[in-house]
Design an enzyme around this catalytic site. Structure first.
Site, PDB file in Angstrom:
ATOM      1  CG  HIS A   1      80.736 -60.421   8.914  1.00 11.27           C
ATOM      2  ND1 HIS A   1      79.868 -60.935   9.846  1.00 11.27           N
ATOM      3  CD2 HIS A   1      80.655 -61.263   7.844  1.00 11.27           C
ATOM      4  CE1 HIS A   1      79.295 -62.030   9.369  1.00 11.27           C
ATOM      5  NE2 HIS A   1      79.755 -62.257   8.148  1.00 11.27           N
TER       6      HIS A   1
ATOM      7  CG  ASP B   1      83.309 -52.403  19.219  1.00 10.88           C
ATOM      8  OD1 ASP B   1      84.382 -52.001  19.698  1.00 10.88           O
ATOM      9  OD2 ASP B   1      82.204 -52.187  19.747  1.00 10.88           O
TER      10      ASP B   1
ATOM     11  CG  HIS C   1      85.030 -53.915  24.053  1.00 13.70           C
ATOM     12  ND1 HIS C   1      84.283 -54.544  25.017  1.00 13.70           N
ATOM     13  CD2 HIS C   1      84.191 -53.728  22.994  1.00 13.70           C
ATOM     14  CE1 HIS C   1      83.049 -54.739  24.568  1.00 13.70           C
ATOM     15  NE2 HIS C   1      82.973 -54.265  23.343  1.00 13.70           N
TER      16      HIS C   1
ATOM     17  CG  HIS D   1      81.586 -57.153  19.936  1.00 18.51           C
ATOM     18  ND1 HIS D   1      80.548 -56.528  19.282  1.00 18.51           N
ATOM     19  CD2 HIS D   1      81.956 -56.310  20.938  1.00 18.51           C
ATOM     20  CE1 HIS D   1      80.305 -55.355  19.854  1.00 18.51           C
ATOM     21  NE2 HIS D   1      81.157 -55.200  20.863  1.00 18.51           N
ATOM     22  CB  CYS D   2      80.777 -59.079  14.431  1.00 21.52           C
ATOM     23  SG  CYS D   2      80.365 -58.565  12.757  1.00 21.52           S
TER      24      CYS D   2
ATOM     25  CG  HIS E   1      76.672 -60.284  12.936  1.00 20.85           C
ATOM     26  ND1 HIS E   1      77.551 -60.429  11.896  1.00 20.85           N
ATOM     27  CD2 HIS E   1      75.468 -60.007  12.371  1.00 20.85           C
ATOM     28  CE1 HIS E   1      76.913 -60.226  10.739  1.00 20.85           C
ATOM     29  NE2 HIS E   1      75.645 -59.961  11.008  1.00 20.85           N
TER      30      HIS E   1
ATOM     31  CG  MET F   1      80.882 -63.264  14.094  1.00 19.13           C
ATOM     32  SD  MET F   1      80.601 -62.219  12.658  1.00 19.13           S
ATOM     33  CE  MET F   1      82.272 -61.848  12.156  1.00 19.13           C
TER      34      MET F   1
ATOM     35  CG  HIS G   1      84.192 -72.049  41.245  1.00 22.02           C
ATOM     36  ND1 HIS G   1      84.463 -71.483  42.464  1.00 22.02           N
ATOM     37  CD2 HIS G   1      84.294 -73.388  41.424  1.00 22.02           C
ATOM     38  CE1 HIS G   1      84.716 -72.445  43.357  1.00 22.02           C
ATOM     39  NE2 HIS G   1      84.618 -73.611  42.737  1.00 22.02           N
TER      40      HIS G   1
ATOM     41  CD  GLU H   1      83.844 -68.116  47.269  1.00 24.79           C
ATOM     42  OE1 GLU H   1      83.570 -67.239  48.076  1.00 24.79           O
ATOM     43  OE2 GLU H   1      83.378 -69.262  47.332  1.00 24.79           O
ATOM     44  CB  THR H   2      83.239 -67.427  42.232  1.00 23.02           C
ATOM     45  OG1 THR H   2      83.090 -68.781  42.652  1.00 23.02           O
ATOM     46  CG2 THR H   2      82.393 -67.213  40.985  1.00 23.02           C
TER      47      THR H   2
ATOM     48  CG  HIS I   1      80.077 -71.820  40.941  1.00 25.26           C
ATOM     49  ND1 HIS I   1      78.961 -71.935  41.735  1.00 25.26           N
ATOM     50  CD2 HIS I   1      80.923 -72.771  41.365  1.00 25.26           C
ATOM     51  CE1 HIS I   1      79.148 -72.899  42.621  1.00 25.26           C
ATOM     52  NE2 HIS I   1      80.320 -73.430  42.417  1.00 25.26           N
TER      53      HIS I   1
END
Lengths: 290, 372
Positions: B124, B127, B129, B164-165, B174, B179, B284, B308-309, B335
């Protein structure tokens, strides 16, 4: 989820579909071979005090349903067990019932699950044809009477409060509590034991369809019915708690109770009509003509 | 079937790249000087908290930059992902889906010890971001079972970011096995609206959404596998269809409903942090709004108001601030309502407090239509 969101969805039933269903030709098998009548329990006449099904409101606020007293003047026979998956499969094999969505393997005597109200009625019709007896779904009150101590009262107003939001939150909490440790996997018949009337598996993880329609009632200040609206596109399903399901739903998980906690499974337990004079005569006639 | 040996071989190139990058980074003199500065910074070791909650933190930073130390153990374990008992051979950071939320301030350094216990089957890595270089740290953190690695990166950009992996050749598997998680890098002086007015929250609800792809048998029932390797081939086939069998918040259908529903009070302000490492989502709040929403999650950009969303791009985390105005049950959903109601992407918030008739009132309860 918005209040009654699931129910609202359930209520928007195309009435046409129901009408079509009710008026379609009953497709039964041509020749009725004899079939053993399922094991039943006789429920003796008596009285029942129970909370009415449906949604009730007073002065525009939701309240617990009032208690009603019902007198059963005649005894009735009800299946000792829920209809088994194996028996339901016979109806399917005969072309009189649609395939259920529940377990297809009939090992372990599993109850039929994944059946809708219309499936349940089709099965009742088929069984009546097979046995020459009158089989039908129970009403909610018949079910409550037969369920006896396993019928659960669903009042949620311990303090008599009528604050709609408090009720809503209280209901959510009580349902969350009830949902703890639930196991929706159907269990072999008899797994949940018998009640005082000798019925097996009442209030287990298979809910049972009744003929009783969903009803919304406004009570006046004296607790008497002011207005009421029936919606027979939605029927009462009886079990660990009362639910309301659209007639075509087979899997309560996606159908939804008014309460919001869906039944684990939907199944069938039928009532046998006591033979009327006419049916008794018909039976005699069949016997005589062999 | 993927054996552990094959999985380890699959990472050979990644491991080589990591060795190379490691040596490059270690050389320049300037970098060395900075490293010396970092050695003088205060260090804080923070215990991670399982989602949907966040570890204790200051919204406005006290003092200067720090080195924030975290330790995450990778746990491969079977996890039940719905109320029918469907079991996923999951891969997780710290045993939860999503992995825990890390919260630091701009200018802080995150120093992560990533542990891959000997009991695991797979290699494993991680990463971030939010981090800069070396595939977000992925190239420097490949750990085989029985290994651990330490990565330090500087939080130079504010916002909510996915981690994330990303092991060579098996990245999506993964990620859709659990992950992923999120980091929130707060501005040192806290959150602000577009006009520079400070924004604060009373609590964080951290929602990690996962799309899952569980193979079915010939009867349509979800399959259960003995091991991760056993599940690989068939899972990959379902993944390639791009239609998830489950879309869940925090690892399981119903993980944030019923007894586990989120709780708040009227007047409280909640920051919803929503991470989706793989697939687009559209949160939402049924019955509420997003007062201030960083849809892309990056706090240097002014938040959108009164949404709203909002849209969470696959591979990103966003943040939405909302002050509850009415009591009752709120549903926080993806939503795409099919995903919310049928596939699992629903959370509930139970809100207590006083109802405001001005905002809403049932003027007439449902009843018969009057006839004259």
């Amino acid at each position: 989820m918005k209040p009654g969101f699931l129910l609202t969805t359930a209520l928007v039933i195309p009435a046409i579909a129901l009408a079509v269903y009710l008026t379609r030709d009953p497709a039964g098998p041509a020749a009725p071979p004899a079939m053993a009548s399922p094991q039943t329990v006789a429920i003796a006449p008596g009285r029942l005090a129970y909370r009415l099904p449906g949604e009730f409101q007073t002065a525009e606020r939701p309240v617990d349903a009032p208690e009603d007293r019902v007198r059963f003047r005649r005894s009735f026979d009800i299946m000792a067990y829920q209809v088994s998956a194996a028996d339901y499969a016979l109806c399917v094999a005969d072309g009189a019932c649609d395939q259920a969505d529940g377990a297809v393997q009939h090992r372990q005597n599993l109850p039929a699950t994944g059946v809708s109200f219309r499936d349940a009625n089709a099965y009742a019709q088929w069984l009546s044809h097979k046995t020459g007896e009158g089989w039908r779904l129970p009403t909610d009150e018949e079910w409550a009477f037969a369920a006896a101590e396993r019928f659960s009262d669903e009042g949620i107003d311990p303090d008599g409060g009528s604050d709609a939001i408090a009720r809503w939150l209280a209901r959510y909490r009580s349902e969350s509590e009830a949902a703890k440790g639930r196991d929706p996997e159907p269990k072999p018949q008899g797994h949940f034991g018998t009640n005082s009337n000798g019925l097996h598996d009442v209030g287990g993880n298979v809910w049972e369809w009744t003929t009783t329609c969903y009803r919304r009632v406004a009570l006046d200040r004296n607790g008497r019915v002011d207005t009421s609206t029936d919606n027979c596109g939605v029927r009462v399903v009886a079990g660990k708690h009362r639910g309301y399901m659209s007639f075509f739903i087979r899997d309560g998980k996606s159908g939804g109770c008014a309460a919001g906690l869906p039944p684990d499974n939907l199944g069938i337990r039928l009532v046998r009509e006591r033979p009327s004079m006419l049916s008794a005569f018909k039976a005699l006639w069949r016997g005589a003509t062999g | 079937m993927l054996t552990r040996r094959e999985a380890l071989l699959g990472t050979a190139t990644g491991a080589a790249a990591a060795a190379l990058l490691g040596s490059v980074i270690a050389t320049p003199a300037l970098a060395q000087a900075k490293v010396a500065d970092i050695a003088g910074l205060p260090r804080v070791s923070v215990d991670l908290v399982a989602p949907p909650f966040a570890h204790p933190h200051d919204q406005i930073a006290k003092g200067g930059p720090k080195v924030i130390e975290y330790r995450m153990t990778i746990k491969e374990l079977p996890m039940v992902i719905d109320d029918e008992g469907t079991t996923l051979q999951a891969m997780t950071y710290e045993g939860s889906m999503p992995g825990p939320l890390m919260i630091v301030h701009e200018g802080d350094y995150v120093e992560l010890t990533l542990v891959n216990p000997e009991t695991n089957e797979m290699p494993h890595n991680i990463d971030f971001h939010a981090a800069t270089g070396a595939l977000g740290g992925g190239a420097l953190t490949h750990v085989n079972p029985g290994e651990q690695a330490v990565l330090r990166w500087k939080a130079t950009r504010t916002g909510t970011f996915v981690y994330h992996c990303a092991p060579t050749g098996m990245i999506p598997w993964h990620v859709v096995s659990g992950m992923s998680g999120a980091v929130m890098v707060l501005p040192r002086d806290g959150l602000k609206d577009g006009a520079g007015k400070p924004l604060k929250y009373d609590r964080i609800f951290y929602i990690g959404e996962h799309d899952l792809y569980v193979p079915r048998d010939e009867n349509g029932k979800y399959k259960k596998y003995e091991s991760l390797g056993d599940s690989y081939d068939e899972t990959l086939k379902v993944m390639r269809g791009l239609i998830p069998t489950h879309v869940v918040f925090n690892g399981k259908v119903g993980s944030l409903t019923g007894d586990n529903a989120l709780k708040a009070k009227v007047g409280e302000t909640v920051l919803f942090v929503h991470a989706q490492a793989n697939r687009d989502s559209r949160p939402h709040l049924i019955g509420g709004h997003g007062d201030h929403v960083w849809e892309e999650g990056k706090f240097v950009n002014a938040p959108a108001k009164d949404l709203e969303t909002w849209f969470i791009r696959g591979g990103s985390a966003g943040a939405a601030l909302y002050t509850f105005l009415q009591p009752g049950i709120y549903a926080y959903v993806n939503h795409n309502l099919i995903e919310a109601a049928e596939l699992g992407a629903t959370a509930h918030v139970m809100v207590e407090g006083e109802w405001d008739d001005d905002l809403m009132k049932q003027v007439q309860a449902p009843g018969p239509i009057p006839t004259n």
